[in-house]
Design a protein around this motif. Sequence first.
Motif, PDB file in Angstrom:
ATOM      1  N   LYS A  86      -6.875   0.720  -8.965  1.00  0.00           N
ATOM      2  CA  LYS A  86      -6.267   0.833  -7.529  1.00  0.00           C
ATOM      3  C   LYS A  86      -6.475  -0.321  -6.634  1.00  0.00           C
ATOM      4  O   LYS A  86      -5.699  -0.285  -5.856  1.00  0.00           O
ATOM      5  N   GLY A  87      -7.502  -1.035  -6.732  1.00  0.00           N
ATOM      6  CA  GLY A  87      -7.679  -2.204  -5.899  1.00  0.00           C
ATOM      7  C   GLY A  87      -6.999  -3.357  -6.494  1.00  0.00           C
ATOM      8  O   GLY A  87      -7.225  -4.485  -5.681  1.00  0.00           O
ATOM      9  N   ALA A  88      -6.201  -3.357  -7.655  1.00  0.00           N
ATOM     10  CA  ALA A  88      -5.631  -4.498  -8.077  1.00  0.00           C
ATOM     11  C   ALA A  88      -4.493  -4.017  -8.842  1.00  0.00           C
ATOM     12  O   ALA A  88      -3.405  -3.890  -8.637  1.00  0.00           O
ATOM     13  N   SER A  89      -4.771  -4.148 -10.472  1.00  0.00           N
ATOM     14  CA  SER A  89      -3.615  -4.146 -11.394  1.00  0.00           C
ATOM     15  C   SER A  89      -3.091  -2.856 -11.287  1.00  0.00           C
ATOM     16  O   SER A  89      -1.442  -2.414 -11.491  1.00  0.00           O
ATOM     17  N   GLY A  90      -3.825  -1.585 -11.037  1.00  0.00           N
ATOM     18  CA  GLY A  90      -3.035  -0.322 -11.132  1.00  0.00           C
ATOM     19  C   GLY A  90      -2.180  -0.275 -10.163  1.00  0.00           C
ATOM     20  O   GLY A  90      -0.990   0.557 -10.093  1.00  0.00           O
ATOM     21  N   LEU A 105     -10.424  -7.991   6.515  1.00  0.00           N
ATOM     22  CA  LEU A 105     -10.157  -7.390   7.722  1.00  0.00           C
ATOM     23  C   LEU A 105      -8.985  -7.601   8.411  1.00  0.00           C
ATOM     24  O   LEU A 105      -8.373  -6.436   9.104  1.00  0.00           O
ATOM     25  N   GLN A 106      -8.311  -8.684   8.102  1.00  0.00           N
ATOM     26  CA  GLN A 106      -7.192  -8.824   8.761  1.00  0.00           C
ATOM     27  C   GLN A 106      -6.057  -8.170   8.223  1.00  0.00           C
ATOM     28  O   GLN A 106      -5.270  -7.524   9.197  1.00  0.00           O
ATOM     29  N   GLU A 107      -5.991  -8.027   6.842  1.00  0.00           N
ATOM     30  CA  GLU A 107      -5.044  -6.784   6.292  1.00  0.00           C
ATOM     31  C   GLU A 107      -5.184  -5.430   6.614  1.00  0.00           C
ATOM     32  O   GLU A 107      -4.188  -4.620   7.011  1.00  0.00           O
ATOM     33  N   LEU A 115       0.770  -1.252   0.105  1.00  0.00           N
ATOM     34  CA  LEU A 115       0.013  -0.006  -0.061  1.00  0.00           C
ATOM     35  C   LEU A 115       0.959   1.195  -0.023  1.00  0.00           C
ATOM     36  O   LEU A 115       1.240   1.502   0.958  1.00  0.00           O
ATOM     37  N   PRO A 116       1.170   2.045  -1.190  1.00  0.00           N
ATOM     38  CA  PRO A 116       2.173   2.986  -1.394  1.00  0.00           C
ATOM     39  C   PRO A 116       1.917   4.065  -0.427  1.00  0.00           C
ATOM     40  O   PRO A 116       2.810   4.848   0.109  1.00  0.00           O
ATOM     41  N   GLU A 117       0.734   4.439   0.088  1.00  0.00           N
ATOM     42  CA  GLU A 117       0.341   5.540   0.803  1.00  0.00           C
ATOM     43  C   GLU A 117       0.778   5.168   2.451  1.00  0.00           C
ATOM     44  O   GLU A 117       0.881   6.074   3.023  1.00  0.00           O
ATOM     45  N   LEU A 118       0.968   3.894   2.711  1.00  0.00           N
ATOM     46  CA  LEU A 118       1.502   3.511   4.014  1.00  0.00           C
ATOM     47  C   LEU A 118       3.005   3.154   3.993  1.00  0.00           C
ATOM     48  O   LEU A 118       3.639   3.284   4.868  1.00  0.00           O
ATOM     49  N   PRO A 130      -2.207  -5.131  -2.112  1.00  0.00           N
ATOM     50  CA  PRO A 130      -3.399  -5.176  -1.237  1.00  0.00           C
ATOM     51  C   PRO A 130      -4.849  -5.723  -1.928  1.00  0.00           C
ATOM     52  O   PRO A 130      -5.001  -5.557  -3.050  1.00  0.00           O
ATOM     53  N   GLY A 131      -5.726  -6.246  -0.991  1.00  0.00           N
ATOM     54  CA  GLY A 131      -7.240  -6.509  -1.581  1.00  0.00           C
ATOM     55  C   GLY A 131      -7.695  -5.300  -1.908  1.00  0.00           C
ATOM     56  O   GLY A 131      -7.531  -4.070  -1.376  1.00  0.00           O
TER      57      GLY A 131
END
Length: 321
Positions: free
Chosen positions: A292-296, A192-194, A112-115, A129-130
């Motif tokens: 944003k949720g996968a390939s991007g 939820l776990q991630e 997660l690049p923002e993190l 991430p999912g």
Amino acid sequence: MIQAGIIGGAGYTAGELIRVLLNHPEVNLNFVYSTSQHGKPVHSIHQDLIGDTDLEFSQNLNKKVDVVFLCLGHGNSKKFLSENEFSAGTKIIDLSTDFRIRSSDHEFVYGLPELNKVEIQSANFIANPGCFATAISLAILPLAKAGQITDEVHVNAVTGATGAGTSLSGTTHFTWRDNNFSAYKSFEHQHLQEIRQSLKQLQQTPNTAINFIPNRGNFSRGIHATAYTKFEGSLEEAKQVYAEFYKAAAFTFITEEELHLKQVVNSNKCLLRLQKFGDKLLVTSVIDNLLKGASGQAVQNMNLMFGFKENTGLTLKANYF
């Protein structure tokens, strides 16, 4: 130019990844590996790519490519890597759930690049991430950074049909999905776990509940999520918290406008809107689950790993009409 390969090329996520990489100025797509479609033209499955590529699905691996993307079903990435070895210089980006939870058993960095931007830049292995986890984490991480998650977080989110993949099931068939709406995996969705893992990176003390209700919508792509929790400060103070957290973000933006999915579909953006109702802060988050949720996001991670500008190859978006 770097050489890239894709493992598992027939699904929605792989189709988006192929499209993005074919148009990336710093990448040559070396191979697309698929056991189910071996020998067929890539555009026979991903029909929007007719005229864009002459690549065929292959069962041969170039084990010396610079980067490999794993677009396999959940649980299959570990198996594939145990049976296939790439060169020491090959970076791996996995889009399944297999390596998202930190463990001494693997060296994958949560992508997660923002993190985790700094970690990603020096990583050799990325766990992408999912989709729900991305939308929800980006909605609430600034509060954790400010130590402001002090009460339960309530989340309601709806995803499009592409979030379930290409395999047909009783809840993805057109006659079931059309003109329909349903909740599933309430309070126990696997993402939820991630999400909890990411929050604990920033705010250790409270183990507050994240009450998550996922929903299936009767549209193709996108995630619309709303999250609310108690917030003692003013709306302006909340906006300052979010502006500070995302000041260097390449794709996450705060807006005053009412949000809808067409603003982000076919883009790598996450848009956030903040509202205050009494003592509660409401955050709306919208993303495209396939980008944003996968390939991007996977390509965003690749850009960081190879020192490219973060948004390289990810800025083109058609008008939403």
